[in-house]
Design an enzyme around this catalytic site. Structure first.
Site, short mmCIF file in Angstrom:
data_model
loop_
_atom_site.label_atom_id
_atom_site.label_comp_id
_atom_site.label_asym_id
_atom_site.label_seq_id
_atom_site.Cartn_x
_atom_site.Cartn_y
_atom_site.Cartn_z
CG ASN A 49 -1.99 1.04 1.18
OD1 ASN A 49 -1.76 2.16 0.75
ND2 ASN A 49 -3.17 0.67 1.61
CG HIS A 119 -8.04 -3.43 -2.66
ND1 HIS A 119 -9.02 -2.77 -3.37
CD2 HIS A 119 -7.75 -2.64 -1.60
CE1 HIS A 119 -9.30 -1.63 -2.77
NE2 HIS A 119 -8.55 -1.53 -1.69
CG HIS A 121 -6.61 -3.21 2.99
ND1 HIS A 121 -5.82 -2.15 2.64
CD2 HIS A 121 -7.79 -3.01 2.35
CE1 HIS A 121 -6.47 -1.34 1.83
NE2 HIS A 121 -7.68 -1.84 1.62
#
Length: 164
Positions: A49, A119, A121
């Site tokens: 990220n 997506h 995390h």
């Protein structure tokens, strides 16, 4: 109002915004380091990220540009889960973290910053990592630059010439 100076963010704020999805990767791997791509699988990939919540904040994404978990094919789901499992091992081994937040924000109302491309995390956590900075000023500190974290994590995904 208190201010925390983060001059590296001005590049993002003032810079041109991409016309394409940041999670739709080109077939070539020439930009992987710049894009912070750690691993490319058959149906999914691992990427750091760029604006992390904590050091080591990585994401697992399908290659297909889809929004909903229910739209994943079984093969994609299995590969994504295998990568999430492998990433937890890597994060614990490298960062010696005491926990890992694993999550999916599906849809804008759920907090998805990029809702158009699914997506997951993975955020390493440590007891006490929400120090006085986060409690009093809603600020997190990042003790390591992204490029150093990338260089440190990348070898875990190709140990002994074997892919993750």
């Amino acid at each position: 109002m208190k201010q925390l100076w983060a001059p590296w963010r001005i590049e993002y704020i003032l810079g041109p915004k991409p016309d394409t999805c940041v999670f739709c990767l080109p077939d070539t791997t020439d930009e992987d380091e710049e894009r912070l791509v750690l691993y490319r699988g058959t149906r999914a990939f691992v990427i750091m990220n760029k604006y992390p919540y904590n050091n080591g904040h990585i994401m697992v994404c399908p290659y297909r540009h889809i929004m909903a978990l229910a739209d994943l094919a079984a093969e994609e789901t299995h590969e994504i889960m295998d990568l999430i499992q492998r990433c937890t091992v890597i994060l614990k081994e490298h960062f010696n973290c005491e926990g890992i937040n694993i999550g999916l924000n599906q849809g804008q109302a759920a907090g998805a910053g990029i809702r158009e491309h699914l997506h997951f995390h993975l955020v390493p956590r440590w007891n006490g990592d929400s120090s006085f900075m986060a409690v009093f000023d809603e600020v997190r500190t990042m003790p390591e630059h992204l490029s150093r974290t990338y260089a440190a994590l990348r070898p875990y995904f190709s140990r002994d010439g074997k892919e993750a």
